[in-house]
Design an enzyme around this catalytic site. Structure first.
Site, PDB file in Angstrom:
ATOM      1  CE  LYS A  14      -2.244  -0.835   4.059  1.00  0.00           C
ATOM      2  NZ  LYS A  14      -1.693  -2.287   4.325  1.00  0.00           N
ATOM      3  NE  ARG A  89      -5.749   0.196   8.724  1.00  0.00           N
ATOM      4  CZ  ARG A  89      -4.403  -0.320   8.301  1.00  0.00           C
ATOM      5  NH1 ARG A  89      -3.925  -1.202   8.574  1.00  0.00           N
ATOM      6  NH2 ARG A  89      -3.562   0.747   7.881  1.00  0.00           N
ATOM      7  NE  ARG A 128       7.910  -3.049   6.789  1.00  0.00           N
ATOM      8  CZ  ARG A 128       6.642  -2.615   6.707  1.00  0.00           C
ATOM      9  NH1 ARG A 128       6.533  -1.799   5.887  1.00  0.00           N
ATOM     10  NH2 ARG A 128       5.881  -2.984   7.517  1.00  0.00           N
ATOM     11  NE  ARG A 134       5.532  -0.652  10.098  1.00  0.00           N
ATOM     12  CZ  ARG A 134       4.531  -0.504   9.377  1.00  0.00           C
ATOM     13  NH1 ARG A 134       4.432  -0.014   8.042  1.00  0.00           N
ATOM     14  NH2 ARG A 134       3.583  -1.023   9.818  1.00  0.00           N
ATOM     15  NE  ARG A 145       1.080  -5.212  10.899  1.00  0.00           N
ATOM     16  CZ  ARG A 145       2.278  -5.012  10.415  1.00  0.00           C
ATOM     17  NH1 ARG A 145       3.530  -5.625  11.115  1.00  0.00           N
ATOM     18  NH2 ARG A 145       2.694  -4.391   9.409  1.00  0.00           N
TER      19      ARG A 145
END
Ligand code: AP5
Ligand code: MG
Length: 193
Positions: A14, A89, A128, A134, A145
């Protein structure tokens, strides 16, 4: 065609694709995740509130997220258009966004849905995790998630699909190839949602 939603599971690209749309088509990008992370980094009250949910992979409560988006959508730079990355969402967020847009006399031009299989999403986010740091990129939180995407955000997509076809884009492959598909999907949509 300037009011867009970018919807997809965590890791679907996204943010990556929204940035490209924004720089290529000159549309202002609004990422709720990025706004929360900026607030966490700046240790604002909003950031302190959001962090506990984000670190657990939970949604920040609708009343917090909705009013943040309302404020952002009232700013001058987005009056001619925006691309919303990661909002709405939940079903409650869809209702809320409908309300903001109808107050403004605006409507959505395109809803883009980026697709990728869960295994690929987990692979990308764990990769990542090794570089970006993160705090929500660890396997347990990634799985949470993903669960929330499947249990709640797929209903959001179903609601938009019920009104009008959502442009569905395969998010797997080279980032440039995915972007070509995104541009093609955008150009194929030509009537308001
Ligand atoms: P948010 O920041 O939106 O996180 P997310 O939805 O989990 O998605 P990501 O940002 O991790 O992935 P992405 O789809 O943007 O993909 P990206 O381009 O980064 O939200 C974070 C948290 O904030 C939420 O969990 C929640 O707590 C809160 N929040 C946010 N919005 C909310 C809302 N509306 N309501 C309530 N709470 C909210 O790509 C991922 C990785 O893959 C990158 O490393 C990238 O380089 C790589 N990649 C991208 N494209 C490709 C490709 N084609 N091939 C291979 N790798 C690729
Ligand atoms: Mg993102």
């Amino acid at each position: 065609m300037t009011r867009m939603l970018m919807i997809g599971p965590p890791g679907s690209g996204k943010g990556t694709q929204t940035e490209r749309i924004s720089s290529t088509l000159g549309i202002v990008a609004i990422s709720t995740g990025d706004i929360f992370r900026h607030n966490v980094a700046a240790a604002t009250r909003l950031g302190r509130e959001a962090k506990k949910y984000m670190d657990a992979g939970e949604f920040v409560p609708d009343h917090v997220t909705n009013s943040m988006v309302r404020n952002r959508l009232n700013e001058a730079d987005v009056q001619d258009g925006f691309i919303l990355d990661g909002y709405p969402r939940t079903s409650g967020q869809v209702d809320y966004l409908d309300g903001i847009l109808s107050e403004q006399g605006n409507s959505l031009d395109v809803v883009l849905r980026l697709d990728a299989a869960d295994d690929e999403l987990v692979r990308r986010l764990l990769l990542r995790a090794t570089t970006d740091g993160r705090t929500d990129d660890n396997e347990a939180v990634i799985r949470r998630r993903l669960d929330l995407f499947h249990t709640q955000t797929e209903q959001v997509i179903a609601r938009y699909s019920g009104r009008r076809t959502v442009a569905r884009v395969n998010g797997v492959g080279d980032v440039d190839d995915v972007f070509d598909r995104v541009l093609h999907a955008i150009s194929a949509v030509d009537a308001p949602v």
